[in-house]
Design an enzyme around this catalytic site. Structure first.
Site, PDB file in Angstrom:
ATOM      1  N   GLU A  79      -6.664  13.763   7.322  1.00 40.19           N
ATOM      2  CA  GLU A  79      -7.225  15.112   7.347  1.00 40.19           C
ATOM      3  C   GLU A  79      -8.304  15.289   8.417  1.00 40.19           C
ATOM      4  OE1 GLU A  79      -8.416  15.595   3.289  1.00 40.19           O
ATOM      5  OE2 GLU A  79      -6.447  16.313   2.661  1.00 40.19           O
ATOM      6  N   GLU A 110      -0.761  -6.119  -2.368  1.00 37.21           N
ATOM      7  CA  GLU A 110      -2.223  -6.155  -2.468  1.00 37.21           C
ATOM      8  C   GLU A 110      -2.762  -7.563  -2.691  1.00 37.21           C
ATOM      9  OE1 GLU A 110      -3.919  -5.306  -6.769  1.00 37.21           O
ATOM     10  OE2 GLU A 110      -2.700  -3.617  -6.094  1.00 37.21           O
TER      11      GLU A 110
END
Length: 268
Positions: A79, A110
């Protein structure tokens, strides 16, 4: 370490609650999140200050995380270009398992302690850059490994975690610890912890971009004009700054491609 994010929910027998009760109880828990963020403001300030300093000297900001935390980093990074008109690689979100993990979980990604550094190397990171690890638990191996490697290469490191005294915070030079406590749904850190991380990311990137001169007054003068709504918003910004009528402001904006350029060229 004790992970408060994994503690038993304060609410029992959720399946027996009405929809109204579920919503009220989730909302009650959500209201505690901004208060937890407020306690971490000095830590957020320290991270934002050093990040601004590094970025003023050509550094970039990298987020690394897994699962929900990784996705939040990707969202915040993605963004920044449309909001502040910065290059797409100035703020970068990396998620364990690659971009495919944004939509579908990648098993055990992960748990790889070397993967984050390999991901960072793809962007030719240097000691000018800042790496912020995002991990609600504060124990994610992907994040710990990435921060350790970044430290070893003289980069600034920070983190956003939701437990106190975590391994991730111990590795980060500028830790941000927002202790949100037990979730409404036990262990579901996409809820309060995720909300807290989103709030901190909003604060970090916005404060940094303001300090970098990407905002004038309270306006996004460098935003990308990528749809009709934003063109209309930009037109009204130009009108406010110049006193021009709407049609003239729209023409000026179209000619120069940004609110800042339109206003600067009009005044000059």
């Amino acid at each position: 370490m004790e992970r408060t994010t994994e503690r038993e929910s304060h609410y029992k027998n959720l399946e027996l609650q009405s929809v109204k009760e579920i919503l009220e109880n989730i909302n009650r828990e959500d209201q505690t999140v901004p208060l937890a963020v407020a306690k971490a403001l000095p830590q957020i300030e320290a991270l934002a200050t050093i990040t601004t300093e590094r970025m003023k000297h050509g550094g970039r900001l990298f987020y690394i995380g897994a699962g929900t935390s990784g996705r939040l980093g990707v969202v915040d990074a993605s963004e920044c270009p449309p909001t502040f008109g910065v290059p797409f690689d100035m703020v970068v979100g990396l998620i364990a398992g690659g971009d495919g993990a944004i939509r579908k979980a990648v098993e055990f990604a992960e748990d790889n302690t070397e993967l984050a550094w390999h991901n960072l190397l793809e962007y030719n990171v240097t000691e000018k850059d800042v790496v912020v690890g995002i991990a609600a638990s504060g124990t994610t191996p992907y994040v710990i490994g990435g921060l350790k490697a970044a430290n070893n290469h003289n980069m600034v490191t920070g983190c956003i975690v939701c437990n106190s005294g975590s391994p991730v915070a111990a590795v980060a030079q500028y830790p941000v610890e927002v202790v949100t406590g037990p979730e409404f749904l036990t262990g579901s850190t996409r809820m309060k912890a995720g909300t807290a991380q989103k709030l901190v990311l909003n604060m970090l990137s916005t404060s940094v971009m303001i300090q970098l001169g990407k905002v004038k007054g309270n306006k996004m003068v460098d935003m990308q004009l990528s749809n009709d709504k934003l063109i209309d918003r930009g037109t009204h910004m130009v009108m406010d700054e110049t006193g021009l009528a709407e049609a003239e402001a729209a023409t000026l904006l179209k000619k120069y491609g940004s609110v800042r350029a339109a206003v600067d060229n009009y005044k000059n």
